[in-house]
Motif scaffolding. Structure first.
Motif, PDB file in Angstrom:
ATOM      1  N   SER A 188      -4.683  -5.518  11.212  1.00 37.75           N
ATOM      2  CA  SER A 188      -4.162  -5.234  10.240  1.00 37.75           C
ATOM      3  C   SER A 188      -3.012  -4.087  10.404  1.00 37.75           C
ATOM      4  O   SER A 188      -2.534  -3.694  11.440  1.00 37.75           O
ATOM      5  N   ASN A 189      -2.171  -4.257   9.226  1.00 38.72           N
ATOM      6  CA  ASN A 189      -1.177  -3.158   9.035  1.00 38.72           C
ATOM      7  C   ASN A 189      -1.601  -1.638   8.424  1.00 38.72           C
ATOM      8  O   ASN A 189      -2.409  -2.005   7.094  1.00 38.72           O
ATOM      9  N   THR A 190      -1.403  -0.720   8.931  1.00 42.19           N
ATOM     10  CA  THR A 190      -1.834   0.517   8.342  1.00 42.19           C
ATOM     11  C   THR A 190      -0.710   1.643   8.287  1.00 42.19           C
ATOM     12  O   THR A 190       0.475   1.119   8.774  1.00 42.19           O
ATOM     13  N   LYS A 191      -0.859   2.984   7.699  1.00 42.18           N
ATOM     14  CA  LYS A 191       0.189   3.601   7.570  1.00 42.18           C
ATOM     15  C   LYS A 191       0.612   3.956   8.974  1.00 42.18           C
ATOM     16  O   LYS A 191       1.830   4.504   9.107  1.00 42.18           O
ATOM     17  N   GLU A 192      -0.488   4.073   9.860  1.00 44.15           N
ATOM     18  CA  GLU A 192      -0.112   4.572  11.194  1.00 44.15           C
ATOM     19  C   GLU A 192       0.487   3.572  12.111  1.00 44.15           C
ATOM     20  O   GLU A 192       1.538   3.641  12.965  1.00 44.15           O
ATOM     21  N   ALA A 193       0.199   2.323  11.685  1.00 46.80           N
ATOM     22  CA  ALA A 193       0.801   1.222  12.385  1.00 46.80           C
ATOM     23  C   ALA A 193       1.164  -0.057  11.485  1.00 46.80           C
ATOM     24  O   ALA A 193       0.390  -1.028  11.409  1.00 46.80           O
ATOM     25  N   PRO A 194       2.094   0.203  10.701  1.00 47.17           N
ATOM     26  CA  PRO A 194       2.583  -0.657   9.602  1.00 47.17           C
ATOM     27  C   PRO A 194       3.203  -2.086  10.069  1.00 47.17           C
ATOM     28  O   PRO A 194       3.540  -3.039   9.202  1.00 47.17           O
ATOM     29  N   ASP A 195       3.355  -2.372  11.186  1.00 45.68           N
ATOM     30  CA  ASP A 195       4.058  -3.587  11.961  1.00 45.68           C
ATOM     31  C   ASP A 195       3.177  -4.258  12.916  1.00 45.68           C
ATOM     32  O   ASP A 195       3.715  -5.187  13.832  1.00 45.68           O
ATOM     33  N   THR A 196       1.851  -4.115  12.757  1.00 46.81           N
ATOM     34  CA  THR A 196       1.142  -4.785  13.539  1.00 46.81           C
ATOM     35  C   THR A 196       0.929  -6.038  13.635  1.00 46.81           C
ATOM     36  O   THR A 196       1.141  -6.907  14.510  1.00 46.81           O
ATOM     37  N   VAL A 197       1.276  -6.829  12.319  1.00 39.60           N
ATOM     38  CA  VAL A 197       1.211  -8.160  11.864  1.00 39.60           C
ATOM     39  C   VAL A 197       2.408  -8.269  11.215  1.00 39.60           C
ATOM     40  O   VAL A 197       2.652  -7.826  10.161  1.00 39.60           O
ATOM     41  N   THR A 198       3.464  -8.962  11.990  1.00 37.09           N
ATOM     42  CA  THR A 198       4.721  -9.066  11.172  1.00 37.09           C
ATOM     43  C   THR A 198       5.347 -10.666  11.624  1.00 37.09           C
ATOM     44  O   THR A 198       5.084 -10.908  12.729  1.00 37.09           O
ATOM     45  N   PRO A 199       6.147 -11.326  11.118  1.00 35.29           N
ATOM     46  CA  PRO A 199       6.894 -12.476  11.205  1.00 35.29           C
ATOM     47  C   PRO A 199       7.728 -12.322  12.572  1.00 35.29           C
ATOM     48  O   PRO A 199       8.539 -11.447  12.663  1.00 35.29           O
ATOM     49  N   ILE A 200       7.904 -13.419  13.146  1.00 37.10           N
ATOM     50  CA  ILE A 200       8.849 -13.508  14.311  1.00 37.10           C
ATOM     51  C   ILE A 200       9.417 -14.716  14.171  1.00 37.10           C
ATOM     52  O   ILE A 200       8.859 -15.861  13.805  1.00 37.10           O
ATOM     53  N   LYS A 201      10.769 -14.735  14.723  1.00 36.25           N
ATOM     54  CA  LYS A 201      11.527 -16.331  14.886  1.00 36.25           C
ATOM     55  C   LYS A 201      11.173 -16.617  16.081  1.00 36.25           C
ATOM     56  O   LYS A 201      11.183 -15.969  17.244  1.00 36.25           O
ATOM     57  N   ILE A 202      10.864 -17.833  16.186  1.00 37.03           N
ATOM     58  CA  ILE A 202      10.625 -18.561  17.472  1.00 37.03           C
ATOM     59  C   ILE A 202      11.591 -19.855  17.752  1.00 37.03           C
ATOM     60  O   ILE A 202      11.911 -20.478  16.821  1.00 37.03           O
ATOM     61  N   ASP A 203      11.721 -20.217  19.031  1.00 33.89           N
ATOM     62  CA  ASP A 203      12.611 -21.384  19.417  1.00 33.89           C
ATOM     63  C   ASP A 203      11.474 -22.412  19.708  1.00 33.89           C
ATOM     64  O   ASP A 203      10.355 -22.225  19.624  1.00 33.89           O
ATOM     65  N   MET A 237       0.839  -1.122  -0.110  1.00 33.86           N
ATOM     66  CA  MET A 237      -0.103   0.192  -0.093  1.00 33.86           C
ATOM     67  C   MET A 237       1.141   1.195   0.083  1.00 33.86           C
ATOM     68  O   MET A 237       1.728   1.385   0.421  1.00 33.86           O
ATOM     69  N   THR A 238       0.525   2.241  -0.478  1.00 33.64           N
ATOM     70  CA  THR A 238       0.989   3.754  -0.478  1.00 33.64           C
ATOM     71  C   THR A 238       0.127   4.694  -0.311  1.00 33.64           C
ATOM     72  O   THR A 238      -0.983   4.666  -0.379  1.00 33.64           O
ATOM     73  N   ALA A 239       0.827   5.806   0.315  1.00 31.13           N
ATOM     74  CA  ALA A 239      -0.031   7.089   0.642  1.00 31.13           C
ATOM     75  C   ALA A 239       0.492   7.973  -0.556  1.00 31.13           C
ATOM     76  O   ALA A 239       1.709   8.062  -0.651  1.00 31.13           O
ATOM     77  N   PRO A 240      -0.213   8.603  -1.164  1.00 25.30           N
ATOM     78  CA  PRO A 240       0.345   9.522  -2.325  1.00 25.30           C
ATOM     79  C   PRO A 240       1.095  10.793  -1.416  1.00 25.30           C
ATOM     80  O   PRO A 240       0.647  11.326  -0.817  1.00 25.30           O
ATOM     81  N   GLY A 241       2.336  10.899  -2.283  1.00 25.24           N
ATOM     82  CA  GLY A 241       3.263  11.739  -1.517  1.00 25.24           C
ATOM     83  C   GLY A 241       3.823  11.162  -0.110  1.00 25.24           C
ATOM     84  O   GLY A 241       4.783  11.816   0.355  1.00 25.24           O
ATOM     85  N   GLY A 242       3.671  10.197   0.226  1.00 22.54           N
ATOM     86  CA  GLY A 242       4.062   9.649   1.255  1.00 22.54           C
ATOM     87  C   GLY A 242       4.462   8.254   1.641  1.00 22.54           C
ATOM     88  O   GLY A 242       5.151   7.920   0.712  1.00 22.54           O
ATOM     89  N   ALA A 243       4.229   7.438   2.688  1.00 22.98           N
ATOM     90  CA  ALA A 243       4.682   6.111   2.951  1.00 22.98           C
ATOM     91  C   ALA A 243       4.482   5.057   2.004  1.00 22.98           C
ATOM     92  O   ALA A 243       3.151   5.069   1.270  1.00 22.98           O
ATOM     93  N   ALA A 244       5.276   3.876   1.864  1.00 23.12           N
ATOM     94  CA  ALA A 244       4.660   2.778   1.313  1.00 23.12           C
ATOM     95  C   ALA A 244       4.867   1.690   2.535  1.00 23.12           C
ATOM     96  O   ALA A 244       5.848   1.812   3.472  1.00 23.12           O
ATOM     97  N   TRP A 245       3.920   0.964   2.448  1.00 24.44           N
ATOM     98  CA  TRP A 245       3.993  -0.212   3.583  1.00 24.44           C
ATOM     99  C   TRP A 245       3.535  -1.445   3.197  1.00 24.44           C
ATOM    100  O   TRP A 245       2.889  -1.842   2.118  1.00 24.44           O
TER     101      TRP A 245
END
Length: 502
Positions: free
Chosen positions: A462-477, A360-368
């Motif tokens: 969900s991941n949003t412009k304000e919170a792009p890392d709400t759902v991300t992968p993690i490494k586990i043991d 996703m992108t914001a015009p003139g702004g971020a991509a996530w």
């Protein structure tokens, strides 16, 4: 809950074509304009292409990108997108009721594809146009020089041909919504004659003929039989599409939909075999599943809104915000393609940016990255090699779409070059964790194991412009290596990538 999975080196499905992890860009909404192309953006290059988007695309490692449609292509004049930008006409796009500026055409897309490290998969218009426009387009794109269309390309700044090998003969021509919709017999005849003309130019082209837009079409699967009987000798692939919906908000039913996908692939594979036998042919046509994704979050509301607007340019349209539940679904879809890798050689997630997209992108702004970015990235980067025929023993459930659905959806890939086994595992059960006893036979012993997990207790996260890392992968043991393989526990409603170094 426990599951027993056995992978044996002798029991394989076949090699995985890297194009199984293809993508798709259509002139629709903000996929192109303020998606990949935004002159004046802080990251834009000299061609107006957003570098922040290019970085995210390159990390997906998607080997092909289908362009320019989609429904858009069925009333598209490719000549509108060449020459000086100031001379290019604005046209009304009947598919999405928008205005098309044609500031991005084949030259701009080719430059973008090169920068994105992906190959072009181009579509020709067999809706409002036909054979002549198709052969001219191929000549413009692929002929070195010395002819009208190739010399025009050179005049427009591209001396060398792009040598595109993969061409789609129209889009969803079985659909009454399609500009220039045809019956199976009408389309089959046109596609066959167009294919013959393109092969007269270059018999090494790979050609994709339109199959059913989805498996609920009233003409399915007779459409495939009729079209293939007309075109079998001239084409290499038949195109299938499917989108996944959860309007009822029933997770167990939603996650069972890949069973329907598997039946769809199996049925069309059977039709291919039928036509092959009828023609006494040695050639086998394969499947190009060149549109697929979750699509329902904005679909109904945007369909109503689209009818009311007055031909805007690059409006916000079909910008589904994906949640964690969609991660599980996309993982199951990709696993289905891996398990059908002998039949499905090409697949394209629809689409790549902004419009039902992982980016996703914001015009003139971020991509996530949207949530679904990650399962696609994992499969594309680590699902290369040989697809394995796994033996799976796991509790099952009955759904409306299918009976006897395994709570564990898993696919396995052996990469002999890197000496790794990779398993993509989705726990479709939401009440408890699942312990997988993963036996590996004939590969040698496991040396180490890496477990990457995507998990969120909120299916709607969900991941949003304000919170792009709400759902991300993690490494586990916690994975345990034994003489027979690996034991790993995966949480309820979760996606896991398990990589075993041999």
């Amino acid at each position: 809950m426990k599951a027993q999975v056995t992978a044996h080196a002798r029991y394989t499905i076949g090699d995985i074509d890297k194009r199984l992890y293809g993508s798709f860009l259509e002139h629709l909404g903000r996929a192109v304009y303020t998606g990949i192309y935004e002159p004046g953006h802080p990251t834009a290059d000299e061609n107006g292409m957003r570098q922040d988007v290019l970085d995210l695309v390159r990390n997906l490692n998607t080997p092909i990108c289908r362009y320019p449609g989609g429904n858009f292509v069925s009333a598209y004049n490719w000549e509108d997108g060449i020459g000086r930008k100031s001379d290019r006409p604005t046209r009304l796009d009947l598919a999405w009721r928008t205005a098309e500026s044609n500031q991005v055409g084949i030259h701009e897309f080719a430059d973008w594809a090169k920068a994105a490290e992906t190959e072009m998969m181009l579509a020709v218009n067999l809706g409002s146009r036909g054979l002549d426009a198709a052969r001219n387009f191929v000549e413009y794109v692929n002929h070195p020089g010395g002819s009208y269309w190739s010399d025009l390309r050179r005049k427009n700044g591209q001396a060398d041909p792009w040598n595109v090998t993969l061409w789609c003969l129209g889009n969803e021509m079985d659909g009454p919504w399609q500009v220039g919709h045809k019956t199976a017999a009408e389309y089959g005849h046109l596609a066959n004659e167009t294919a013959k003309a393109l092969r007269a130019f270059d018999d090494k082209l790979e050609l994709v003929v339109c199959g059913s837009s989805h498996s609920d079409m009233p003409t399915y699967p007779q459409w495939e039989a009729t079209v293939l009987e007309e075109t079998y000798d001239q084409v290499d692939y038949i195109s299938l599409h499917m989108y996944f919906e959860n309007y009822e908000k029933k997770t167990s039913e939603f996650l069972a939909l890949p069973e329907k996908l598997d039946r769809y692939i199996g049925t069309v594979s059977g039709v291919i075999d039928y036509v092959k036998a009828k023609k006494r042919s040695k050639k086998t046509v394969r499947i190009s599943f060149d549109e697929w994704n979750v699509w329902y979050h904005e679909r109904r509301s945007d369909a109503k809104r689209m009818k009311q607007w007055d031909w805007p340019h690059a409006p916000v349209l079909l910008e589904d915000v994906y949640n964690f539940e969609d991660v599980l679904q996309v993982g199951c879809i990709l696993n289905t393609f891996i398990r059908r890798a002998d039949v499905v050689r090409i697949a394209c997630i629809a689409q790549l940016v902004n419009v039902i997209a992982p980016i996703m992108t914001a015009p003139g702004g971020a991509a996530w990255r949207q949530t679904i970015y990650y399962p696609f990235q994992f499969a594309s980067n680590h699902g290369r090699g040989t697809a394995l025929r796994l033996d799976v023993d796991c509790p099952r459930y009955d759904a409306d779409v299918a009976a006897d659905v395994s709570y564990l959806d898993i696919a396995g890939v052996h990469d002999a070059d890197s000496g790794t086994l990779t398993f993509f595992a989705i726990n479709r059960y939401g009440e408890e964790a699942m312990t997988i006893d993963l036996s590996i036979e004939g590969f040698g012993k496991a040396r180490n194991v890496e477990h990457t997990l995507i998990k969120n207790d909120d299916l709607e996260a969900s991941n949003t412009k304000e919170a792009p890392d709400t759902v991300t992968p993690i490494k586990i043991d916690g994975a345990k290596i034994s003489d027979k393989g690996v034991e790993v526990t995966i949480p309820p409603y979760s996606y896991s990538m398990i990589r075993i170094k041999l």
